[in-house]
Scaffold this motif. Structure first.
Motif, PDB file in Angstrom:
ATOM      1  N   PHE A  31      -3.033 -17.360   6.655  1.00 56.99           N
ATOM      2  CA  PHE A  31      -3.050 -16.932   8.017  1.00 56.99           C
ATOM      3  C   PHE A  31      -2.112 -15.853   8.090  1.00 56.99           C
ATOM      4  O   PHE A  31      -1.115 -15.959   7.474  1.00 56.99           O
ATOM      5  CB  PHE A  31      -2.950 -17.926   9.300  1.00 56.99           C
ATOM      6  CG  PHE A  31      -4.081 -19.043   9.117  1.00 56.99           C
ATOM      7  CD1 PHE A  31      -4.851 -18.829  10.026  1.00 56.99           C
ATOM      8  CD2 PHE A  31      -3.933 -20.066   8.367  1.00 56.99           C
ATOM      9  CE1 PHE A  31      -5.995 -19.944  10.151  1.00 56.99           C
ATOM     10  CE2 PHE A  31      -4.822 -21.196   8.356  1.00 56.99           C
ATOM     11  CZ  PHE A  31      -6.036 -21.116   9.318  1.00 56.99           C
ATOM     12  N   GLU A  32      -2.475 -15.020   8.873  1.00 54.91           N
ATOM     13  CA  GLU A  32      -1.572 -13.898   9.213  1.00 54.91           C
ATOM     14  C   GLU A  32      -1.561 -13.510  10.776  1.00 54.91           C
ATOM     15  O   GLU A  32      -2.644 -13.494  11.227  1.00 54.91           O
ATOM     16  CB  GLU A  32      -1.570 -12.680   8.311  1.00 54.91           C
ATOM     17  CG  GLU A  32      -2.830 -11.841   8.436  1.00 54.91           C
ATOM     18  CD  GLU A  32      -2.785 -10.600   7.775  1.00 54.91           C
ATOM     19  OE1 GLU A  32      -1.737  -9.992   7.417  1.00 54.91           O
ATOM     20  OE2 GLU A  32      -3.946 -10.205   7.621  1.00 54.91           O
ATOM     21  N   LEU A  33      -0.578 -13.004  11.283  1.00 52.53           N
ATOM     22  CA  LEU A  33      -0.621 -12.510  12.710  1.00 52.53           C
ATOM     23  C   LEU A  33      -1.476 -11.413  12.807  1.00 52.53           C
ATOM     24  O   LEU A  33      -1.683 -10.193  11.919  1.00 52.53           O
ATOM     25  CB  LEU A  33       0.645 -12.069  13.168  1.00 52.53           C
ATOM     26  CG  LEU A  33       1.092 -12.362  14.647  1.00 52.53           C
ATOM     27  CD1 LEU A  33       0.542 -13.783  15.468  1.00 52.53           C
ATOM     28  CD2 LEU A  33       2.562 -11.882  15.154  1.00 52.53           C
ATOM     29  N   ALA A  34      -2.280 -11.301  13.936  1.00 52.60           N
ATOM     30  CA  ALA A  34      -3.330 -10.282  14.041  1.00 52.60           C
ATOM     31  C   ALA A  34      -2.846  -9.002  14.594  1.00 52.60           C
ATOM     32  O   ALA A  34      -3.594  -7.779  15.017  1.00 52.60           O
ATOM     33  CB  ALA A  34      -4.559 -10.833  14.574  1.00 52.60           C
ATOM     34  N   ASN A  35      -1.573  -9.036  15.096  1.00 45.97           N
ATOM     35  CA  ASN A  35      -0.836  -7.963  15.686  1.00 45.97           C
ATOM     36  C   ASN A  35      -0.691  -6.640  14.683  1.00 45.97           C
ATOM     37  O   ASN A  35      -0.255  -5.516  15.275  1.00 45.97           O
ATOM     38  CB  ASN A  35       0.173  -8.242  16.388  1.00 45.97           C
ATOM     39  CG  ASN A  35       1.310  -8.370  15.479  1.00 45.97           C
ATOM     40  OD1 ASN A  35       1.188  -8.775  14.481  1.00 45.97           O
ATOM     41  ND2 ASN A  35       2.634  -8.436  16.142  1.00 45.97           N
ATOM     42  N   LYS A  36      -0.852  -6.696  13.435  1.00 45.67           N
ATOM     43  CA  LYS A  36      -0.606  -5.777  12.585  1.00 45.67           C
ATOM     44  C   LYS A  36      -1.851  -4.645  12.704  1.00 45.67           C
ATOM     45  O   LYS A  36      -3.061  -5.008  13.170  1.00 45.67           O
ATOM     46  CB  LYS A  36      -0.732  -6.224  11.067  1.00 45.67           C
ATOM     47  CG  LYS A  36       0.297  -7.027  10.783  1.00 45.67           C
ATOM     48  CD  LYS A  36       0.027  -7.500   9.051  1.00 45.67           C
ATOM     49  CE  LYS A  36       1.236  -8.479   8.634  1.00 45.67           C
ATOM     50  NZ  LYS A  36       0.690  -8.856   7.387  1.00 45.67           N
ATOM     51  N   PRO A  37      -1.473  -3.169  12.318  1.00 47.54           N
ATOM     52  CA  PRO A  37      -2.412  -2.322  12.259  1.00 47.54           C
ATOM     53  C   PRO A  37      -3.567  -2.588  11.361  1.00 47.54           C
ATOM     54  O   PRO A  37      -3.283  -3.479  10.351  1.00 47.54           O
ATOM     55  CB  PRO A  37      -1.773  -1.144  11.827  1.00 47.54           C
ATOM     56  CG  PRO A  37      -0.421  -1.228  11.936  1.00 47.54           C
ATOM     57  CD  PRO A  37       0.168  -2.804  11.777  1.00 47.54           C
ATOM     58  N   HIS A  38      -4.760  -2.341  11.518  1.00 43.12           N
ATOM     59  CA  HIS A  38      -5.578  -2.537  10.569  1.00 43.12           C
ATOM     60  C   HIS A  38      -5.495  -2.412   9.111  1.00 43.12           C
ATOM     61  O   HIS A  38      -4.876  -1.250   8.705  1.00 43.12           O
ATOM     62  CB  HIS A  38      -7.164  -1.852  10.916  1.00 43.12           C
ATOM     63  CG  HIS A  38      -8.181  -1.942   9.837  1.00 43.12           C
ATOM     64  ND1 HIS A  38      -8.858  -3.057   9.829  1.00 43.12           N
ATOM     65  CD2 HIS A  38      -8.776  -1.191   8.802  1.00 43.12           C
ATOM     66  CE1 HIS A  38      -9.790  -3.207   8.954  1.00 43.12           C
ATOM     67  NE2 HIS A  38      -9.508  -1.905   8.045  1.00 43.12           N
ATOM     68  N   HIS A  39      -5.782  -3.319   8.370  1.00 45.41           N
ATOM     69  CA  HIS A  39      -5.461  -3.135   6.854  1.00 45.41           C
ATOM     70  C   HIS A  39      -6.677  -4.089   6.076  1.00 45.41           C
ATOM     71  O   HIS A  39      -7.218  -4.845   6.709  1.00 45.41           O
ATOM     72  CB  HIS A  39      -4.302  -3.576   6.511  1.00 45.41           C
ATOM     73  CG  HIS A  39      -3.953  -4.960   6.759  1.00 45.41           C
ATOM     74  ND1 HIS A  39      -3.564  -5.326   8.127  1.00 45.41           N
ATOM     75  CD2 HIS A  39      -3.934  -6.051   6.064  1.00 45.41           C
ATOM     76  CE1 HIS A  39      -3.009  -6.598   8.046  1.00 45.41           C
ATOM     77  NE2 HIS A  39      -3.427  -7.198   6.971  1.00 45.41           N
ATOM     78  N   ASP A  40      -6.879  -3.765   4.893  1.00 46.91           N
ATOM     79  CA  ASP A  40      -7.482  -4.499   3.987  1.00 46.91           C
ATOM     80  C   ASP A  40      -7.000  -5.383   2.939  1.00 46.91           C
ATOM     81  O   ASP A  40      -5.683  -5.175   2.803  1.00 46.91           O
ATOM     82  CB  ASP A  40      -8.766  -3.632   3.448  1.00 46.91           C
ATOM     83  CG  ASP A  40      -9.587  -3.017   4.405  1.00 46.91           C
ATOM     84  OD1 ASP A  40     -10.355  -3.839   5.325  1.00 46.91           O
ATOM     85  OD2 ASP A  40      -9.957  -2.078   4.484  1.00 46.91           O
ATOM     86  N   HIS A  41      -7.470  -6.279   2.174  1.00 45.92           N
ATOM     87  CA  HIS A  41      -6.788  -6.930   1.115  1.00 45.92           C
ATOM     88  C   HIS A  41      -7.412  -7.028  -0.217  1.00 45.92           C
ATOM     89  O   HIS A  41      -8.702  -6.978  -0.329  1.00 45.92           O
ATOM     90  CB  HIS A  41      -6.823  -8.526   1.772  1.00 45.92           C
ATOM     91  CG  HIS A  41      -6.094  -8.647   3.022  1.00 45.92           C
ATOM     92  ND1 HIS A  41      -6.871  -8.682   4.164  1.00 45.92           N
ATOM     93  CD2 HIS A  41      -4.933  -8.810   3.325  1.00 45.92           C
ATOM     94  CE1 HIS A  41      -6.284  -9.069   5.305  1.00 45.92           C
ATOM     95  NE2 HIS A  41      -4.598  -8.918   4.634  1.00 45.92           N
ATOM     96  N   MET A  42      -6.613  -6.948  -1.220  1.00 49.94           N
ATOM     97  CA  MET A  42      -6.939  -7.291  -2.450  1.00 49.94           C
ATOM     98  C   MET A  42      -6.337  -8.491  -2.903  1.00 49.94           C
ATOM     99  O   MET A  42      -4.950  -8.836  -2.863  1.00 49.94           O
ATOM    100  CB  MET A  42      -6.145  -6.109  -3.585  1.00 49.94           C
ATOM    101  CG  MET A  42      -6.640  -4.643  -3.335  1.00 49.94           C
ATOM    102  SD  MET A  42      -6.296  -3.503  -4.556  1.00 49.94           S
ATOM    103  CE  MET A  42      -4.836  -3.111  -3.840  1.00 49.94           C
TER     104      MET A  42
END
Length: 156
Positions: A95-106
């Motif tokens: 889990f991570e907080l959703a207040n970050k700017p949009h990003h994707d994951h590797m």
């Protein structure tokens, strides 16, 4: 100083939203629930519920926090879209907080390392593809799975 003020206001707003969420769900606001939110806000990491529980037990030994509280709070935050999760199948979620700017994951399939990235060309390409198909994107999640540099070297 300006950045500290912004962060304090941002956290105060997040905390206010969290308190309202708890009230709507007829749950009490407790120190245990607050430190879960605060940790997600302060730490730029992706936590499994178990990792978060261990971290909290170590950092706040005086708090009587149970693993069930961590799970229930994370699930409530996810349902309300305040946190997002990455599924690792049978290994669970991080889990991570959703207040970050949009990003994707590797995501490394071997060690579980998560690398965040943002690419304007990819974002624009997705919009172009959607437009070509008369499709309106409301959200998306990109996860690229493979091997991180360290694990790839170990495999060869």
């Amino acid at each position: 100083m300006i950045n500290d003020t912004f962060e304090n206001l941002e956290y105060a707003s997040l905390l206010s939203t969290f308190k309202e969420l708890l009230k709507e769900n007829k749950l009490k606001f407790t120190k245990q629930r607050e430190v879960i939110l605060k940790t997600l806000y302060e730490q730029n990491e992706h936590f499994t519920p178990e990792d978060l529980y261990i971290y909290l037990k170590t950092k706040y030994p005086e708090l009587n926090i149970g693993i069930a509280t961590v799970y229930r709070t994370l699930n409530l935050l996810e349902e309300s879209l305040m946190v997002t999760s990455i599924s690792f199948g049978v290994a669970g979620k991080k889990f991570e907080l959703a207040n970050k700017p949009h990003h994707d994951h590797m995501i490394c399939k071997s060690c579980g390392l998560i690398i965040e990235f943002q690419n304007d060309k990819i974002e624009q390409l997705q919009l172009d593809i959607a437009k070509a198909h008369n499709f309106h994107i409301t959200s998306h999640l990109m996860q690229l799975r493979g091997l991180c540099e360290k694990c790839a070297k170990e495999k060869h």
